[in-house]
Design a protein around this motif. Structure first.
Motif, PDB file in Angstrom:
ATOM      1  N   GLY A 133       0.838  -1.201   0.000  1.00  0.00           N
ATOM      2  CA  GLY A 133       0.000   0.000   0.000  1.00  0.00           C
ATOM      3  C   GLY A 133       0.869   1.246   0.000  1.00  0.00           C
ATOM      4  N   VAL A 134       1.343   1.613  -1.171  1.00  0.00           N
ATOM      5  CA  VAL A 134       2.259   2.759  -1.288  1.00  0.00           C
ATOM      6  C   VAL A 134       1.591   4.055  -0.847  1.00  0.00           C
ATOM      7  CG1 VAL A 134       3.671   4.126  -2.880  1.00  0.00           C
ATOM      8  CG2 VAL A 134       3.525   1.625  -3.157  1.00  0.00           C
ATOM      9  N   GLY A 135       0.393   4.290  -1.350  1.00  0.00           N
ATOM     10  CA  GLY A 135      -0.274   5.570  -1.109  1.00  0.00           C
ATOM     11  C   GLY A 135      -0.706   5.786   0.327  1.00  0.00           C
ATOM     12  N   LEU A 136      -1.055   4.711   1.034  1.00  0.00           N
ATOM     13  CA  LEU A 136      -1.582   4.843   2.389  1.00  0.00           C
ATOM     14  C   LEU A 136      -0.546   4.529   3.473  1.00  0.00           C
ATOM     15  CD1 LEU A 136      -5.131   3.271   1.871  1.00  0.00           C
ATOM     16  CD2 LEU A 136      -4.531   5.700   2.033  1.00  0.00           C
ATOM     17  N   SER A 137       0.671   4.187   3.094  1.00  0.00           N
ATOM     18  CA  SER A 137       1.729   3.974   4.092  1.00  0.00           C
ATOM     19  C   SER A 137       2.209   5.328   4.592  1.00  0.00           C
ATOM     20  CB  SER A 137       2.901   3.199   3.476  1.00  0.00           C
ATOM     21  OG  SER A 137       2.545   1.861   3.210  1.00  0.00           O
ATOM     22  N   THR A 138       2.223   5.503   5.905  1.00  0.00           N
ATOM     23  CA  THR A 138       2.577   6.808   6.483  1.00  0.00           C
ATOM     24  C   THR A 138       3.972   6.829   7.113  1.00  0.00           C
ATOM     25  OG1 THR A 138       1.466   6.143   8.532  1.00  0.00           O
ATOM     26  CG2 THR A 138       0.165   7.409   6.932  1.00  0.00           C
ATOM     27  N   PHE A 139       4.492   5.673   7.508  1.00  0.00           N
ATOM     28  CA  PHE A 139       5.831   5.587   8.117  1.00  0.00           C
ATOM     29  C   PHE A 139       6.007   6.605   9.254  1.00  0.00           C
ATOM     30  CE2 PHE A 139       6.404   4.268   3.640  1.00  0.00           C
ATOM     31  CZ  PHE A 139       6.893   2.983   3.831  1.00  0.00           C
ATOM     32  N   ASP A 140       4.970   6.767  10.070  1.00  0.00           N
ATOM     33  CA  ASP A 140       5.010   7.816  11.093  1.00  0.00           C
ATOM     34  C   ASP A 140       4.802   7.296  12.515  1.00  0.00           C
ATOM     35  OD1 ASP A 140       2.373   7.079  10.814  1.00  0.00           O
ATOM     36  OD2 ASP A 140       1.587   9.132  10.663  1.00  0.00           O
ATOM     37  N   LYS A 141       4.954   5.984  12.720  1.00  0.00           N
ATOM     38  CA  LYS A 141       4.690   5.417  14.045  1.00  0.00           C
ATOM     39  C   LYS A 141       5.955   4.979  14.790  1.00  0.00           C
ATOM     40  CE  LYS A 141       0.155   5.639  13.709  1.00  0.00           C
ATOM     41  NZ  LYS A 141      -0.666   4.418  13.549  1.00  0.00           N
ATOM     42  N   ALA A 142       7.106   5.107  14.137  1.00  0.00           N
ATOM     43  CA  ALA A 142       8.355   4.659  14.769  1.00  0.00           C
ATOM     44  C   ALA A 142       9.533   5.331  14.085  1.00  0.00           C
ATOM     45  CB  ALA A 142       8.473   3.130  14.677  1.00  0.00           C
ATOM     46  N   SER A 143      10.724   5.046  14.586  1.00  0.00           N
ATOM     47  CA  SER A 143      11.915   5.626  13.990  1.00  0.00           C
ATOM     48  C   SER A 143      12.244   4.941  12.668  1.00  0.00           C
ATOM     49  CB  SER A 143      13.110   5.482  14.943  1.00  0.00           C
ATOM     50  OG  SER A 143      13.506   4.115  15.012  1.00  0.00           O
ATOM     51  N   VAL A 144      13.097   5.584  11.882  1.00  0.00           N
ATOM     52  CA  VAL A 144      13.528   5.025  10.601  1.00  0.00           C
ATOM     53  C   VAL A 144      14.116   3.631  10.792  1.00  0.00           C
ATOM     54  CG1 VAL A 144      15.264   5.258   8.775  1.00  0.00           C
ATOM     55  CG2 VAL A 144      13.941   7.254   9.492  1.00  0.00           C
ATOM     56  N   HIS A 145      14.868   3.434  11.884  1.00  0.00           N
ATOM     57  CA  HIS A 145      15.552   2.155  12.099  1.00  0.00           C
ATOM     58  C   HIS A 145      14.571   0.993  12.241  1.00  0.00           C
ATOM     59  CE1 HIS A 145      19.664   3.627  12.344  1.00  0.00           C
ATOM     60  NE2 HIS A 145      19.195   4.663  13.011  1.00  0.00           N
ATOM     61  N   TYR A 146      13.439   1.226  12.884  1.00  0.00           N
ATOM     62  CA  TYR A 146      12.446   0.161  13.020  1.00  0.00           C
ATOM     63  C   TYR A 146      11.862  -0.206  11.650  1.00  0.00           C
ATOM     64  CZ  TYR A 146      12.286   0.110  18.128  1.00  0.00           C
ATOM     65  OH  TYR A 146      12.597  -0.040  19.474  1.00  0.00           O
ATOM     66  N   TYR A 147      11.581   0.801  10.835  1.00  0.00           N
ATOM     67  CA  TYR A 147      11.028   0.509   9.504  1.00  0.00           C
ATOM     68  C   TYR A 147      12.036  -0.237   8.636  1.00  0.00           C
ATOM     69  CZ  TYR A 147       6.963   3.398  10.492  1.00  0.00           C
ATOM     70  OH  TYR A 147       5.807   3.887  11.041  1.00  0.00           O
ATOM     71  N   VAL A 148      13.304   0.146   8.740  1.00  0.00           N
ATOM     72  CA  VAL A 148      14.350  -0.552   7.983  1.00  0.00           C
ATOM     73  C   VAL A 148      14.497  -1.982   8.496  1.00  0.00           C
ATOM     74  CG1 VAL A 148      16.822  -0.624   7.491  1.00  0.00           C
ATOM     75  CG2 VAL A 148      15.590   1.550   7.352  1.00  0.00           C
TER      76      VAL A 148
END
Length: 331
Positions: A110-125
């Motif tokens: 879900g490219v359009g609805l992914s917000t990546f705003d709930k944790a630090s960059v390191h967790y997403y990576v």
């Protein structure tokens, strides 16, 4: 080196890799190829346009990155507490919807609805790499065995629903993850299908397409609407991502599709339990709250940096002009 055919390139590349004597590199290479060494060599050769020297350098650098960042152990590093993992799944929308008729895993994103705003960059990576490693070390070997032939790539369906100009704020994170993929997981995606594309994507695509290598451009297929009719040519209805089941075209199916990016979906439950189990088998107790598993970010390749800057400047310019035009047209 006088390479005149792909077979000679594969053979020469294999001989160079055989000369790698550092034990940590040899060990992590086994986790990379999972018994399919020829297919792995071909992936790296394709990524470097069949230049053996460049492909060898790329693979060795990948192996060093894995050793330096302890990537082999990332599948025993759970993201805790579970609420944090749920937050990641709610804001980094990706999941396994099923398989193509040829047996390739289908990842819905879900490219359009992914917000990546709930944790630090390191967790997403960390989450991104864990999904990559689970795909390569668990899923693909399993489907290869089931199908009786090597299956080493996947298909990705990219949902652009909800894509907005504000997504530009996530370009840096997306560039980091895509660079990690380019350098360390090359040629793992067979085809990208883009669906539910709004106007802003069309504007982005016009900017991005000329900047992509021809090999990459050929992989990207922008489908009309939700892409359902085209995707049904390569997969069964039950494996269609939930966002592709709109606008029924003569279909009698009425079942509600499950969002495969949800933390409650079997794929994510299996992945999370797999990681937790491997943590516990090391003699550890229930994992307590801990920091993210930090991974060194490779420098984004120049083309991606330039692409990100171009997208940002072009779109901001385009939409600023639109806003000015709208204000002039207002009474």
């Amino acid at each position: 080196m006088g390479i005149v055919s792909e077979e000679e390139a594969i053979d020469e590349f294999g001989k160079l890799i055989d000369k790698v004597e550092e034990e940590p590199l040899k060990t992590t290479f086994k986790n990379v190829h999972q018994g399919y060494m020829r297919e792995t060599l071909i992936r790296f050769l394709k990524a470097r346009d069949w230049n053996v020297i460049k492909a060898h350098s790329m693979l060795v650098e990948c192996l060093r990155w894995r050793v330096d960042n302890d990537i082999d152990s990332i599948l025993s590093k759970p993201i805790v507490p579970s609420e944090l993992y749920r937050d990641l799944r709610d804001s980094q929308l990706i999941g396994l919807s099923g398989y193509t008729r040829e047996g390739l895993p289908v990842f819905a994103i879900g490219v359009g609805l992914s917000t990546f705003d709930k944790a630090s960059v390191h967790y997403y990576v960390q989450s991104h790499i864990q999904i990559n490693e689970y795909r390569d070390r668990v899923l693909l070997p399993s489907v290869s065995k089931k199908n009786g032939r090597p299956i080493t790539t996947c298909v990705k369906v990219l949902d652009m629903t909800g894509l907005k100009l504000s997504a530009l704020s996530q370009i840096k994170l997306v560039t980091i993850m895509s660079t990690i993929d380019d350098l360390n997981y090359p040629e793992k995606t067979n085809t990208y299908y883009v669906v539910n594309a709004p106007y802003i994507f069309s504007a982005c695509w016009k900017v991005v397409k000329p900047l992509l290598q021809e090999r990459t451009r050929k992989k990207v297929h922008v489908l009309s609407g939700c892409g359902k009719d085209e995707l049904l040519k390569i997969m069964d209805y039950t494996y269609l991502p939930h966002f592709c089941r709109r606008g029924s075209s003569g279909s009698s199916h009425h079942t509600q599709a499950v969002d495969c990016s949800s933390v409650d979906h079997p794929f994510h439950q299996q992945l999370y339990n797999y990681v937790k189990h491997h943590y516990e088998t090391q003699g550890q107790a229930e994992p307590a709250k801990q920091g993210s598993f930090h991974v060194g970010f490779p420098e984004p390749v120049a083309e991606r940096v330039e692409m990100a800057k171009t997208i940002e400047s072009e779109l901001l310019h385009k939409f600023e002009n639109c806003s000015v035009g709208d204000r002039k047209a207002s009474p």
